[in-house]
Design an enzyme around this catalytic site. Sequence first.
Site, PDB file in Angstrom:
ATOM      1  N   LYS A 166      -1.437   1.692  -2.118  1.00  0.00           N
ATOM      2  CA  LYS A 166      -0.580   2.898  -2.512  1.00  0.00           C
ATOM      3  C   LYS A 166      -0.427   3.015  -4.027  1.00  0.00           C
ATOM      4  O   LYS A 166       0.025   2.314  -4.607  1.00  0.00           O
ATOM      5  CB  LYS A 166       0.754   2.791  -2.024  1.00  0.00           C
ATOM      6  CG  LYS A 166       1.610   4.189  -2.292  1.00  0.00           C
ATOM      7  CD  LYS A 166       3.079   3.975  -1.922  1.00  0.00           C
ATOM      8  CE  LYS A 166       3.777   3.537  -3.274  1.00  0.00           C
ATOM      9  NZ  LYS A 166       3.552   4.524  -4.075  1.00  0.00           N
ATOM     10  N   ASP A 168       0.819   4.764  -7.489  1.00  0.00           N
ATOM     11  CA  ASP A 168       2.095   5.572  -8.030  1.00  0.00           C
ATOM     12  C   ASP A 168       1.778   6.894  -7.807  1.00  0.00           C
ATOM     13  O   ASP A 168       0.754   7.562  -8.099  1.00  0.00           O
ATOM     14  CB  ASP A 168       2.178   5.184  -9.315  1.00  0.00           C
ATOM     15  CG  ASP A 168       3.514   5.452  -9.927  1.00  0.00           C
ATOM     16  OD1 ASP A 168       4.537   4.695  -9.777  1.00  0.00           O
ATOM     17  OD2 ASP A 168       3.935   6.724 -10.138  1.00  0.00           O
ATOM     18  N   GLU A 239       3.394  -9.155 -10.176  1.00  0.00           N
ATOM     19  CA  GLU A 239       3.522  -9.172 -11.566  1.00  0.00           C
ATOM     20  C   GLU A 239       4.513  -8.282 -12.054  1.00  0.00           C
ATOM     21  O   GLU A 239       4.277  -6.960 -11.799  1.00  0.00           O
ATOM     22  CB  GLU A 239       1.982  -8.718 -12.025  1.00  0.00           C
ATOM     23  CG  GLU A 239       1.888  -9.318 -13.704  1.00  0.00           C
ATOM     24  CD  GLU A 239       1.485  -8.413 -14.460  1.00  0.00           C
ATOM     25  OE1 GLU A 239       0.506  -7.938 -14.612  1.00  0.00           O
ATOM     26  OE2 GLU A 239       2.634  -7.654 -15.273  1.00  0.00           O
ATOM     27  N   LEU A 240       5.635  -8.370 -12.674  1.00  0.00           N
ATOM     28  CA  LEU A 240       6.712  -7.884 -12.901  1.00  0.00           C
ATOM     29  C   LEU A 240       6.875  -7.553 -14.313  1.00  0.00           C
ATOM     30  O   LEU A 240       6.256  -7.588 -15.153  1.00  0.00           O
ATOM     31  CB  LEU A 240       8.003  -8.567 -12.138  1.00  0.00           C
ATOM     32  CG  LEU A 240       7.791  -8.690 -10.605  1.00  0.00           C
ATOM     33  CD1 LEU A 240       8.731  -9.492 -10.108  1.00  0.00           C
ATOM     34  CD2 LEU A 240       7.423  -7.481  -9.984  1.00  0.00           C
ATOM     35  N   CYS A 273       2.781  -4.085 -19.181  1.00  0.00           N
ATOM     36  CA  CYS A 273       3.721  -5.309 -18.926  1.00  0.00           C
ATOM     37  C   CYS A 273       3.682  -6.513 -19.617  1.00  0.00           C
ATOM     38  O   CYS A 273       4.700  -7.078 -20.116  1.00  0.00           O
ATOM     39  CB  CYS A 273       3.397  -5.921 -17.441  1.00  0.00           C
ATOM     40  SG  CYS A 273       2.359  -4.774 -16.511  1.00  0.00           S
TER      41      CYS A 273
HETATM   42  P1  ADP Z   1       8.397   1.827 -12.238  1.00  0.00           P
HETATM   43  O1  ADP Z   1       9.922   1.544 -12.487  1.00  0.00           O
HETATM   44  O2  ADP Z   1       7.505   1.648 -13.277  1.00  0.00           O
HETATM   45  O3  ADP Z   1       8.359   3.199 -11.605  1.00  0.00           O
HETATM   46  P2  ADP Z   1       8.632   0.621  -9.535  1.00  0.00           P
HETATM   47  O4  ADP Z   1       8.684  -0.839  -9.205  1.00  0.00           O
HETATM   48  O5  ADP Z   1       9.570   1.400  -8.966  1.00  0.00           O
HETATM   49  O6  ADP Z   1       8.193   0.633 -11.165  1.00  0.00           O
HETATM   50  O7  ADP Z   1       7.075   1.233  -8.811  1.00  0.00           O
HETATM   51  C1  ADP Z   1       5.954   0.538  -8.754  1.00  0.00           C
HETATM   52  C2  ADP Z   1       5.145   1.035  -7.486  1.00  0.00           C
HETATM   53  O8  ADP Z   1       5.998   0.569  -6.438  1.00  0.00           O
HETATM   54  C3  ADP Z   1       5.056   2.538  -7.467  1.00  0.00           C
HETATM   55  O9  ADP Z   1       3.755   2.749  -6.728  1.00  0.00           O
HETATM   56  C4  ADP Z   1       6.237   2.829  -6.525  1.00  0.00           C
HETATM   57  O10 ADP Z   1       6.079   4.132  -5.508  1.00  0.00           O
HETATM   58  C5  ADP Z   1       6.268   1.612  -5.540  1.00  0.00           C
HETATM   59  N1  ADP Z   1       7.335   1.485  -4.985  1.00  0.00           N
HETATM   60  C6  ADP Z   1       8.673   1.354  -5.668  1.00  0.00           C
HETATM   61  N2  ADP Z   1       9.787   1.085  -4.669  1.00  0.00           N
HETATM   62  C7  ADP Z   1       8.971   0.950  -3.438  1.00  0.00           C
HETATM   63  C8  ADP Z   1       9.725   0.399  -2.304  1.00  0.00           C
HETATM   64  N3  ADP Z   1      11.090   0.220  -1.958  1.00  0.00           N
HETATM   65  N4  ADP Z   1       8.906   0.130  -1.258  1.00  0.00           N
HETATM   66  C9  ADP Z   1       7.610   0.484  -1.665  1.00  0.00           C
HETATM   67  N5  ADP Z   1       6.867   0.718  -2.511  1.00  0.00           N
HETATM   68  C10 ADP Z   1       7.735   1.044  -3.665  1.00  0.00           C
END
Ligand code: ADP
Length: 497
Positions: A166, A168, A239-240, A273
Amino acid sequence: MTTIDERSTDTIAVENPRTGQIIAHLPALSRQQVMDAFAHARRAQRQWARTPVEQRVKIVMRLHDLVLAKQAEIVDIIQSETGKNRASAFDEILDVVVTARHYGKKAPKLLSRSRAKGALPVLTKTRVDHAPIGVVGIIAPWNYPLTLTLSDAIPALLAGNAVIVKPDPKTPLSAIESEKIAREAGLPEGLYTILTGHADVVGQTIVHNSDYLMFTGSTKTGRILGTQAGERLIGYSAELGGKNPMIIARDADIDRAVRGTIDGCFSNSGQLCVSVERIFVHRAVAQRYTEKLVQAVEALTIGGGGWEENIGSLISAEHADRVMDFVDDAVRKGARMLTGGRRPDLGPAFVAPIVLVDVPEDAHMYREEVFGPVVYIETVDDEDQALAKANDSEYGLNASIFASPRRGWELAQQVEAGTVNINEGFAAAFGSVDAPMGGWKSSGLGRRHSDYGLLKYTQARTIAQQRLVPVSGPKGMDKHTYAQVLSTVLRWGKRVL
Ligand code: ADP
């Protein structure tokens, strides 16, 4: 995924951040459509698991060649949906190619059956297999939309898995292109599938159905997905976030440090990151370094979109606002902006790179990740103080040290981070794909790159054949005698085995 496009009702709009214009509408897939893709992937994976590793390697090497050959088109696509500069987009090509080559060469050995010491010397023959896990889910962010989909998929595919990604919602086009190229390279259908849509539907269905989850994104989301992976008892690698420090030691080469700071802080406009956001500079060289850095930052070109552009657009106007909120908060609380901070009239999301000093500890950006072209400098009395400040963070992703090599290695061993670069911002460690890359503390779990970056996508199967005598002892020998024999073997074994 083109085959199921027509059944989706909802869509996502992809914007070109440089212009704010919508450049594509793509389906936001439903839960059922994601489930169908999983069923398809599972069927394809069963066949793929039986395909010899050498055959998988051939396909990945063709992918390597195709990505190199088609680099100009791919870079255009990456730029169109991220707004990043061309050099940063090219870094994604480089990463995919280097990763494909590295794992392509290493996979046959890593995946071959290996020997292990048996339970009883000579009598137990033990071997270890690495079987694929099944369907690997990859949930990717927007900042490196090719690298963080395809490069993470390559070792998973080589290990015999199917991969469902998936991307973004802001940056699905590069990932879709990578799916096309993988097919062209000969990867059978269903093994690498890009599913577009929303986090709560597509993302969550992937989390609930994959056999291993690879995530790159925020620490907040990483924790949620880690909890879910824990409930399902599936492997998880993440990786956060980071608040990556740079230390400029007293004996640093200042010109080199300035160049390294530009690369370390402003590549991809700081939306990285491993990007540096905190600089701790030794008092003895602070003034010289700061003056030269400000000069170098002011010479950076903004906009244009070609190879000459140093600073591209940020991902969106909202993100640019968020970055400026961090800066405004710091300035309100006493920080001084030495340069940058303009919003050049080139598009809705451009920000001129910012260098700050005197950022107080109560400013949000002192500890929180900004993820933009913003860095602050703090003067320290010695390198011990720099180290203490560098490690005083909930994060531990990447760090950078500018110093003489001897001093650099001394300091590096004391840094709490997954990667530490000496006389480079981040590229030396990140580009060493034979070595692990990932975060300490709240910066992540697991690693990409290195042998682990492929073996994490496998299940170990230990096969042990017992010869002649059962492990519980020879026929007719009483338990006490056998215990004495074992004790003798153990004493002897400590010295010999
Ligand atoms: P950012 O703050 O950089 O947008 P996120 O961690 O929110 O980072 O998002 C990174 C990826 O994780 C994106 O593809 C987003 O759509 C997906 N994502 C965010 N929240 C969820 C969730 N609860 N379940 C699955 N995927 C998610």
